[in-house]
Design a protein around this motif. Structure first.
Motif, PDB file in Angstrom:
ATOM      1  N   MET A 168       0.838  -1.186   0.000  1.00 58.80           N
ATOM      2  CA  MET A 168       0.000   0.000   0.000  1.00 58.80           C
ATOM      3  C   MET A 168       0.875   1.238   0.000  1.00 58.80           C
ATOM      4  O   MET A 168       1.900   1.288   0.679  1.00 58.80           O
ATOM      5  CB  MET A 168      -0.925   0.015   1.222  1.00 58.80           C
ATOM      6  CG  MET A 168      -1.672   1.339   1.388  1.00 58.80           C
ATOM      7  SD  MET A 168      -2.768   1.335   2.805  1.00 58.80           S
ATOM      8  CE  MET A 168      -4.149   0.493   2.068  1.00 58.80           C
TER       9      MET A 168
ATOM     10  N   GLY B 284      -5.439  -0.955  -7.201  1.00 63.05           N
ATOM     11  CA  GLY B 284      -6.489  -0.915  -6.203  1.00 63.05           C
ATOM     12  C   GLY B 284      -6.542   0.446  -5.539  1.00 63.05           C
ATOM     13  O   GLY B 284      -5.535   0.915  -5.000  1.00 63.05           O
TER      14      GLY B 284
ATOM     15  N   CYS C 174      -8.035   2.344  -2.518  1.00 63.26           N
ATOM     16  CA  CYS C 174      -8.699   2.110  -1.234  1.00 63.26           C
ATOM     17  C   CYS C 174      -9.429   3.351  -0.741  1.00 63.26           C
ATOM     18  O   CYS C 174     -10.465   3.249  -0.087  1.00 63.26           O
ATOM     19  CB  CYS C 174      -7.693   1.680  -0.185  1.00 63.26           C
ATOM     20  SG  CYS C 174      -6.813   0.155  -0.594  1.00 63.26           S
TER      21      CYS C 174
ATOM     22  N   THR D 129      -3.146   0.287  -3.656  1.00 64.17           N
ATOM     23  CA  THR D 129      -2.400  -0.965  -3.550  1.00 64.17           C
ATOM     24  C   THR D 129      -1.850  -1.278  -4.940  1.00 64.17           C
ATOM     25  O   THR D 129      -2.609  -1.321  -5.914  1.00 64.17           O
ATOM     26  CB  THR D 129      -3.286  -2.116  -3.051  1.00 64.17           C
ATOM     27  OG1 THR D 129      -4.440  -2.252  -3.900  1.00 64.17           O
ATOM     28  CG2 THR D 129      -3.757  -1.861  -1.633  1.00 64.17           C
TER      29      THR D 129
ATOM     30  N   GLN E 253      -2.161   1.383   8.578  1.00 57.38           N
ATOM     31  CA  GLN E 253      -3.097   1.507   7.461  1.00 57.38           C
ATOM     32  C   GLN E 253      -4.369   2.247   7.857  1.00 57.38           C
ATOM     33  O   GLN E 253      -4.848   3.121   7.128  1.00 57.38           O
ATOM     34  CB  GLN E 253      -3.421   0.120   6.910  1.00 57.38           C
ATOM     35  CG  GLN E 253      -2.217  -0.562   6.291  1.00 57.38           C
ATOM     36  CD  GLN E 253      -2.560  -1.863   5.603  1.00 57.38           C
ATOM     37  OE1 GLN E 253      -3.735  -2.244   5.480  1.00 57.38           O
ATOM     38  NE2 GLN E 253      -1.538  -2.577   5.144  1.00 57.38           N
TER      39      GLN E 253
ATOM     40  N   LEU F  72      -5.872   5.946   6.564  1.00 57.60           N
ATOM     41  CA  LEU F  72      -7.249   6.109   6.103  1.00 57.60           C
ATOM     42  C   LEU F  72      -7.949   7.208   6.899  1.00 57.60           C
ATOM     43  O   LEU F  72      -8.637   8.060   6.323  1.00 57.60           O
ATOM     44  CB  LEU F  72      -8.008   4.785   6.236  1.00 57.60           C
ATOM     45  CG  LEU F  72      -9.508   4.849   5.901  1.00 57.60           C
ATOM     46  CD1 LEU F  72      -9.740   5.309   4.469  1.00 57.60           C
ATOM     47  CD2 LEU F  72     -10.171   3.488   6.144  1.00 57.60           C
TER      48      LEU F  72
ATOM     49  N   LEU G 127     -14.186   0.644  -4.798  1.00 54.77           N
ATOM     50  CA  LEU G 127     -13.047   0.885  -3.931  1.00 54.77           C
ATOM     51  C   LEU G 127     -12.564  -0.417  -3.292  1.00 54.77           C
ATOM     52  O   LEU G 127     -13.366  -1.239  -2.853  1.00 54.77           O
ATOM     53  CB  LEU G 127     -13.408   1.899  -2.848  1.00 54.77           C
ATOM     54  CG  LEU G 127     -13.699   3.319  -3.362  1.00 54.77           C
ATOM     55  CD1 LEU G 127     -14.167   4.210  -2.214  1.00 54.77           C
ATOM     56  CD2 LEU G 127     -12.465   3.919  -4.027  1.00 54.77           C
ATOM     57  N   ALA G 128     -11.250  -0.577  -3.263  1.00 58.06           N
ATOM     58  CA  ALA G 128     -10.646  -1.781  -2.688  1.00 58.06           C
ATOM     59  C   ALA G 128     -10.562  -1.647  -1.170  1.00 58.06           C
ATOM     60  O   ALA G 128     -10.399  -0.542  -0.648  1.00 58.06           O
ATOM     61  CB  ALA G 128      -9.257  -1.987  -3.273  1.00 58.06           C
ATOM     62  N   PRO G 129     -10.653  -2.750  -0.447  1.00 55.99           N
ATOM     63  CA  PRO G 129     -10.517  -2.681   1.019  1.00 55.99           C
ATOM     64  C   PRO G 129      -9.061  -2.478   1.423  1.00 55.99           C
ATOM     65  O   PRO G 129      -8.138  -2.809   0.669  1.00 55.99           O
ATOM     66  CB  PRO G 129     -11.030  -4.042   1.483  1.00 55.99           C
ATOM     67  CG  PRO G 129     -10.748  -4.948   0.334  1.00 55.99           C
ATOM     68  CD  PRO G 129     -10.929  -4.125  -0.909  1.00 55.99           C
ATOM     69  N   LEU G 130      -8.866  -1.937   2.616  1.00 58.17           N
ATOM     70  CA  LEU G 130      -7.522  -1.907   3.170  1.00 58.17           C
ATOM     71  C   LEU G 130      -7.008  -3.344   3.275  1.00 58.17           C
ATOM     72  O   LEU G 130      -7.764  -4.233   3.652  1.00 58.17           O
ATOM     73  CB  LEU G 130      -7.521  -1.284   4.563  1.00 58.17           C
ATOM     74  CG  LEU G 130      -7.893   0.196   4.717  1.00 58.17           C
ATOM     75  CD1 LEU G 130      -7.823   0.575   6.192  1.00 58.17           C
ATOM     76  CD2 LEU G 130      -6.974   1.081   3.898  1.00 58.17           C
TER      77      LEU G 130
ATOM     78  N   ARG H  24      -9.095  -6.799   4.758  1.00 62.25           N
ATOM     79  CA  ARG H  24      -9.599  -7.486   3.568  1.00 62.25           C
ATOM     80  C   ARG H  24     -10.504  -8.667   3.914  1.00 62.25           C
ATOM     81  O   ARG H  24     -11.397  -9.030   3.143  1.00 62.25           O
ATOM     82  CB  ARG H  24      -8.413  -7.951   2.726  1.00 62.25           C
ATOM     83  CG  ARG H  24      -8.773  -8.422   1.325  1.00 62.25           C
ATOM     84  CD  ARG H  24      -7.517  -8.638   0.505  1.00 62.25           C
ATOM     85  NE  ARG H  24      -6.885  -7.372   0.155  1.00 62.25           N
ATOM     86  CZ  ARG H  24      -5.581  -7.230  -0.089  1.00 62.25           C
ATOM     87  NH1 ARG H  24      -4.774  -8.264   0.027  1.00 62.25           N
ATOM     88  NH2 ARG H  24      -5.096  -6.058  -0.433  1.00 62.25           N
TER      89      ARG H  24
ATOM     90  N   TYR I  17     -16.946  -3.877   7.446  1.00 58.52           N
ATOM     91  CA  TYR I  17     -15.991  -2.896   6.906  1.00 58.52           C
ATOM     92  C   TYR I  17     -16.608  -1.499   6.879  1.00 58.52           C
ATOM     93  O   TYR I  17     -16.001  -0.519   7.331  1.00 58.52           O
ATOM     94  CB  TYR I  17     -15.574  -3.314   5.493  1.00 58.52           C
ATOM     95  CG  TYR I  17     -14.406  -2.526   4.933  1.00 58.52           C
ATOM     96  CD1 TYR I  17     -13.113  -3.017   5.023  1.00 58.52           C
ATOM     97  CD2 TYR I  17     -14.598  -1.293   4.302  1.00 58.52           C
ATOM     98  CE1 TYR I  17     -12.039  -2.315   4.506  1.00 58.52           C
ATOM     99  CE2 TYR I  17     -13.533  -0.576   3.795  1.00 58.52           C
ATOM    100  CZ  TYR I  17     -12.254  -1.093   3.898  1.00 58.52           C
ATOM    101  OH  TYR I  17     -11.196  -0.376   3.397  1.00 58.52           O
TER     102      TYR I  17
END
Length: 231
Positions: free
Chosen positions: A1, A39, A41, A55, A104, A108, A175-178, A182, A189
């Motif tokens: 990341m 990705g 996030c 990512t 992480q 965020l 949007l991708a997850p952290l 994940r 989430y």
């Protein structure tokens, strides 16, 4: 990341929020992420800079994505605000974020607080520009339009009249997850992100009570001169 930051030349308000610019940013971001399999996030675009949490597999993938995204955004946003000079102050900055959950989630939370921590709005949801808070909490995709300038150019050269809407393509980004979250269920989430937003809103209320200064507000933000160089 990685956390990526880009700033406009001299800190000018060239990314001042507007409905048209918001659509442009979302469209270019979604297209760039799709083309380069990056990705995304989280994201937050203020009037003179933006942050992305991405990512990526390696430095080359990041560089290709950023070259495409920043070059296209500079051209389209520059056209919109009639800015013909250099758009970005310097090359983007990319900071590696470790695998630890605390690191992480901390990045965020920092990104989500943009607009609030500067005293501009009372909640991340109130920011009039492109901001990931609502999409993350509601689990909605980022949706915008990509303008096909190549198609327009070819049509002009051939003297063909095009329907203006024919030059636009709808792009969507999930949007991708952290990475550290994940394995969480989507509802869990979203709840965790909602908790971060609520903490930011509580901090903003406390700051307003202590200082007696209300946030600048959406209308004042959107009235700013995009060519302004702030103090």
């Amino acid at each position: 990341m990685v956390e990526v930051t880009s700033r406009t030349i001299q800190g000018r308000m060239l990314l001042r929020p507007s409905a048209q610019l918001n659509d442009i940013i979302r469209g270019i971001l979604a297209r760039a992420a799709r083309l380069y399999a990056v990705g995304v996030c989280a994201h937050g675009f203020l009037s003179n800079h933006y942050h992305l949490l991405l990512t990526v597999l390696d430095v080359q993938q990041l560089a290709s994505f950023m070259n495409y995204f920043n070059s296209n955004l500079a051209r389209e946003a520059g056209r919109l605000v009639h800015w013909r000079e250099k758009f970005w102050g310097r090359r983007y900055q990319a900071i590696l974020v470790s695998d630890e959950e605390e690191a992480q989630v901390g990045r965020l939370a920092y990104l989500l607080a943009h607009g609030v921590k500067e005293g501009l709005v009372a909640s991340p949801y109130d920011w009039p520009g492109v901001h990931c808070a609502r999409e993350l909490v509601e689990g909605q995709p980022v949706s915008g339009r990509w303008r096909d300038r190549t198609l327009e150019f070819k049509a002009r050269r051939k003297g063909v009249l095009l329907d203006p809407e024919a030059c636009f393509e709808r792009e969507e980004l999930t949007l991708a997850p952290l990475p550290c979250w994940r394995s969480l269920e989507p509802a869990v989430y979203r709840a965790r992100v909602r908790g971060l937003v609520e903490e930011i809103e509580a901090w903003a209320r406390q700051q307003q009570e202590e200082t007696g200064r209300p946030p600048l507000g959406r209308e004042a933000i959107c009235r700013q001169d995009p060519h302004l160089e702030p103090n």
